[in-house]
Write a protein that holds these residues in place. Structure first.
Motif, mmCIF file in Angstrom:
data_model
loop_
_atom_site.group_PDB
_atom_site.id
_atom_site.type_symbol
_atom_site.label_atom_id
_atom_site.label_comp_id
_atom_site.label_asym_id
_atom_site.label_seq_id
_atom_site.Cartn_x
_atom_site.Cartn_y
_atom_site.Cartn_z
ATOM 1 N N ALA A 257 -2.532 2.660 -3.800
ATOM 2 C CA ALA A 257 -2.590 1.644 -4.845
ATOM 3 C C ALA A 257 -3.661 2.012 -5.863
ATOM 4 O O ALA A 257 -4.534 2.849 -5.611
ATOM 5 C CB ALA A 257 -2.899 0.286 -4.222
ATOM 6 N N GLU A 258 -3.592 1.368 -7.038
ATOM 7 C CA GLU A 258 -4.674 1.534 -8.003
ATOM 8 C C GLU A 258 -5.337 0.195 -8.276
ATOM 9 O O GLU A 258 -4.835 -0.859 -7.901
ATOM 10 C CB GLU A 258 -4.177 2.175 -9.300
ATOM 11 N N HIS A 259 -6.498 0.271 -8.933
ATOM 12 C CA HIS A 259 -7.362 -0.858 -9.284
ATOM 13 C C HIS A 259 -8.206 -1.295 -8.077
ATOM 14 O O HIS A 259 -7.938 -0.935 -6.927
ATOM 15 C CB HIS A 259 -6.581 -2.043 -9.849
ATOM 16 N N GLY A 260 -9.247 -2.067 -8.391
ATOM 17 C CA GLY A 260 -10.130 -2.570 -7.354
ATOM 18 C C GLY A 260 -10.758 -1.447 -6.547
ATOM 19 O O GLY A 260 -11.018 -0.349 -7.044
ATOM 20 N N ARG A 261 -10.995 -1.708 -5.271
ATOM 21 C CA ARG A 261 -11.642 -0.706 -4.423
ATOM 22 C C ARG A 261 -10.753 0.502 -4.168
ATOM 23 O O ARG A 261 -11.223 1.541 -3.692
ATOM 24 C CB ARG A 261 -12.060 -1.333 -3.099
ATOM 25 N N TRP A 262 -9.461 0.369 -4.481
ATOM 26 C CA TRP A 262 -8.537 1.480 -4.266
ATOM 27 C C TRP A 262 -8.718 2.583 -5.309
ATOM 28 O O TRP A 262 -8.250 3.692 -5.116
ATOM 29 C CB TRP A 262 -7.100 0.956 -4.263
ATOM 30 N N ASN A 263 -9.409 2.275 -6.403
ATOM 31 C CA ASN A 263 -9.620 3.300 -7.432
ATOM 32 C C ASN A 263 -10.310 4.540 -6.879
ATOM 33 O O ASN A 263 -9.997 5.663 -7.272
ATOM 34 C CB ASN A 263 -10.459 2.722 -8.579
ATOM 35 N N ARG A 264 -11.273 4.336 -5.995
ATOM 36 C CA ARG A 264 -12.012 5.507 -5.509
ATOM 37 C C ARG A 264 -11.115 6.427 -4.688
ATOM 38 O O ARG A 264 -11.363 7.632 -4.610
ATOM 39 C CB ARG A 264 -13.236 5.084 -4.706
ATOM 40 N N ASP A 265 -10.043 5.869 -4.079
ATOM 41 C CA ASP A 265 -9.111 6.721 -3.344
ATOM 42 C C ASP A 265 -8.237 7.536 -4.290
ATOM 43 O O ASP A 265 -7.723 8.591 -3.908
ATOM 44 C CB ASP A 265 -8.226 5.872 -2.433
ATOM 45 N N VAL A 266 -8.057 7.030 -5.512
ATOM 46 C CA VAL A 266 -7.269 7.753 -6.506
ATOM 47 C C VAL A 266 -8.107 8.837 -7.179
ATOM 48 O O VAL A 266 -7.641 9.960 -7.383
ATOM 49 C CB VAL A 266 -6.717 6.780 -7.575
ATOM 50 N N TYR A 267 -9.361 8.517 -7.501
ATOM 51 C CA TYR A 267 -10.145 9.374 -8.392
ATOM 52 C C TYR A 267 -11.235 10.179 -7.697
ATOM 53 O O TYR A 267 -12.015 10.856 -8.371
ATOM 54 C CB TYR A 267 -10.744 8.520 -9.516
ATOM 55 N N THR A 268 -11.297 10.114 -6.366
ATOM 56 C CA THR A 268 -12.248 10.959 -5.643
ATOM 57 C C THR A 268 -11.569 11.582 -4.433
ATOM 58 O O THR A 268 -10.509 11.141 -3.989
ATOM 59 C CB THR A 268 -13.473 10.159 -5.149
ATOM 60 N N ARG A 269 -12.211 12.594 -3.891
ATOM 61 C CA ARG A 269 -11.788 13.154 -2.610
ATOM 62 C C ARG A 269 -12.928 12.950 -1.624
ATOM 63 O O ARG A 269 -14.110 13.038 -1.978
ATOM 64 C CB ARG A 269 -11.406 14.620 -2.739
#
Length: 628
Positions: A610-622
């Motif tokens: 998912a995107e947005h909220g706390r899920w952003n870091r899973d999208v934009y980091t490793r």
């Protein structure tokens, strides 16, 4: 190499160029092919035009149900700029391989050809077959990679990679000297006035995307090394600047994509909430002391035209906030707003870490080819194509791919309230939202009564200029889109369906207007039921039981949003357990999206996290585990 060079122009015909998903898109492919054709003629190359033609007796078996390039039809012809001139040969083939026609090899040999250069479609089929056959016959084979295309681009890329290691060499137009395709310009026509051009955009190219990526990669260490708190501070400054100019952004959205003012105001508010959430959460620690997170490096951000402010901000903020540099590829109607957003980052000290890549799907693919991670909001086809490319390149892809959303109304619902709520949510902004409900599933016992209420509520919705605060429904984005929707609506009657309201321009002239349209008694296999139409068209379906309603809700491949109108708590609980959608809403068709919550589609509506909220870091980091 001694001997003459021949250019084989393969299947550059209107039907093939019109195929959905063609990459590069037809305008770019034709421009590149035209440039190469002009060069070949100027150098005295032999030019052979290879065309596929079908008729009642000769048609590829897999195309029998939907024949293409029928002999004598307009679809079998080439665009004027690619048509054969006097002295150039035309070879007609029936299947994939042009060398199935003996006269092609005969013509090449009698002309003393030693090398063939291929351009045309499809890379994974006819181009591949031609290259292998030419190679087997002893010719030196080159493929002009910018002048070949495929409607299955990953298969096309893999075919070219396979050929490059065996039977051919790649030729770039720039390497030929003096071959420079005319720039592809895209004109944005005002949806409210087809005679007015709002702006023009020059499409970029894979080369310009690669150059921008190289520049950004050199700058990425400077952003990564900034303390997280400093990046968060710069995002807050950006938020304050955008907020101070909120009315300007609303006006830009109203003007550029014809979004009604109240929806444009909502979009700006949501975008600012997304940005504030990122600024507040980007510095939060990880869940364990031995876990570290690192930016991917360069991320590709691909955004749609219908939310040009909020979705761009919602991707830019976490991309930069977590230390990545970014290439933003907006859809064409959102191009001007995207450029302004990048300029607005200057005061916050972030503009050097992002660039805009303007263009169509082929530029988006070029972005994905140079990125270390990709986030896309777009069509199912676009998302699936980039997910496939990401798998091939072994990079993460997060995709929100739209929805063919359904709402169930049962006999316990407040029918009057449900009708008013659904009408406004389905048809505001002419249904051009990925979360708009497009199918309404009714229990038989209330179907007739609810249908009357819904039609009345729909007819009461004001249609007008987007700048008018009272307007709920403006035009659709383009005349071409309006015409496509009208064609689909017209097919309802031939399949036994019934038009309840709409299906015309709504009494307004000059733009791409379409009154909100409701149909029922429609075949479940009809495109209005099976496919996302992305316009002000809704299909009703009545069923006998709640089990039938749940089955109908989940019938399509999409799974973005589902809604239930009911006061039966047992049914609500069951809907929450079994409905196959990433977002569920109870007794409201348009939920109040939370900037801190996940935005996610299931099935064909989403890929990755998912995107947005706390899920952003899973999208934009490793993530990295560190032990000591």
């Amino acid at each position: 190499m001694t001997g003459r060079i021949a250019l084989l122009s393969i299947d550059l015909q209107r039907d093939y160029l019109a195929r959905r998903g063609l990459m590069p898109e037809a305008e770019t492919l034709v421009a590149n092919a035209e440039a190469l054709l002009g060069y070949a003629r100027s150098k005295g190359w032999l030019v052979v035009h290879v065309r596929t033609e079908s008729d009642a007796d000769q048609v590829m078996p897999h195309r029998r149900d939907v024949p293409e390039v029928v002999a004598g039809s307009a679809g079998a012809e080439s665009p004027p700029e690619l048509t054969a001139v006097d002295g150039e040969s035309v070879v007609i083939k029936r299947f994939f391989d042009p060398f199935d026609r003996p006269e092609l090899d005969e013509r090449l040999r009698e002309s003393g050809v030693a090398r063939v250069v291929l351009m045309g479609v499809q890379s994974h089929a006819c181009i591949r077959a031609a290259a292998v056959s030419a190679y087997a016959r002893g010719y030196d084979v080159a493929i002009a990679t910018e002048a070949v295309g495929s409607d299955s681009p990953l298969d096309g890329d893999l075919a070219l990679e396979w050929l490059d290691r065996r039977a051919m060499t790649s030729v770039r137009l720039a390497s030929l000297g003096g071959v420079s395709p005319a720039p592809v310009m895209w004109r944005h026509v005002d949806p409210t006035d087809r005679t007015a051009i709002l702006f023009e955009v020059e499409s970029g190219s894979p080369a310009s995307v690669a150059a921008a990526a190289d520049t950004l990669r050199c700058r990425q260490p400077g952003l990564k090394e900034l303390p997280t708190a400093e990046r968060a501070s710069r995002l807050r400054r950006w938020h304050d600047d955008l907020n101070a100019r909120r009315p300007d952004w609303v006006e830009a959205i109203v003007r550029d994509v014809a979004k009604p003012r109240r929806d444009a105001e909502g979009e700006v508010a949501y975008g600012l909430d997304l940005l504030a959430n990122v600024a507040a959460t980007v510095a939060l620690g990880d869940e364990a002391p031995h876990v570290a997170r690192h930016p991917h490096g360069l991320v590709g951000l691909i955004t749609p035209w219908n939310n040009p402010f909020a979705l761009a901000v919602g991707k830019i903020a976490p991309a930069l906030g977590f230390g990545n540099v970014a290439l933003l590829k907006p859809a064409f109607p959102g191009a001007r707003i995207a450029t302004r957003l990048i300029e607005s980052l200057e005061a916050a000290g972030l503009a050097d870490f992002i660039a805009v890549a303007q263009g169509g799907p082929s530029v988006g693919r070029a972005v994905a080819n140079v990125a270390d991670a990709v986030s896309i909001t777009g069509s199912t086809l676009a998302g699936q194509q980039l997910a496939g490319l990401g798998g091939h390149r072994r990079i993460p892809v997060q995709a929100e791919m739209g929805g063919n959303n359904a709402a169930i109304v049962d006999e316990s619902a407040d029918l009057d309230a449900a009708a008013v709520d659904l009408a406004a949510a389905m048809f505001s902004f002419s249904g051009q939202r990925c979360t708009a409900v497009r199918r309404v599933i009714l229990l038989d016992s209330i179907a007739e009564a609810f249908t009357e209420r819904l039609a009345a509520a729909t007819r009461a919705l004001p249609i007008g200029m987007p700048s008018d605060p009272a307007t709920i429904i403006g035009p659709v984005i383009s005349e071409a889109k309006r015409d496509q929707l009208l064609t689909t609506i017209a097919s309802v009657g031939t399949s036994g369906g019934r038009l309840l309201c709409g299906g015309e321009d709504g009494g307004l002239e000059g733009g791409s207007w379409l009154a909100p349209t409701i149909v029922d008694h429609i075949d479940p296999a009809h495109p209005l039921v099976c496919d996302e139409q992305f316009g002000p068209v809704v299909a009703l379906e009545s069923v006998t039981t709640f089990d039938d309603a749940l089955a109908a809700h989940d019938r399509t491949g999409a799974g973005l949003l589902g809604a239930l109108f009911s006061t039966d708590e047992a049914r609500i609980a069951r809907f929450r357990r079994v409905a196959m959608a990433g977002i569920l809403s109870i007794n409201r068709a348009r939920p109040p999206f939370d900037a801190g919550g996940p935005f996610v589609g299931w099935k064909d509506s989403g890929f990755g996290v998912a995107e947005h909220g706390r899920w952003n870091r899973d999208v934009y980091t490793r993530v990295q585990a560190v032990y000591r």
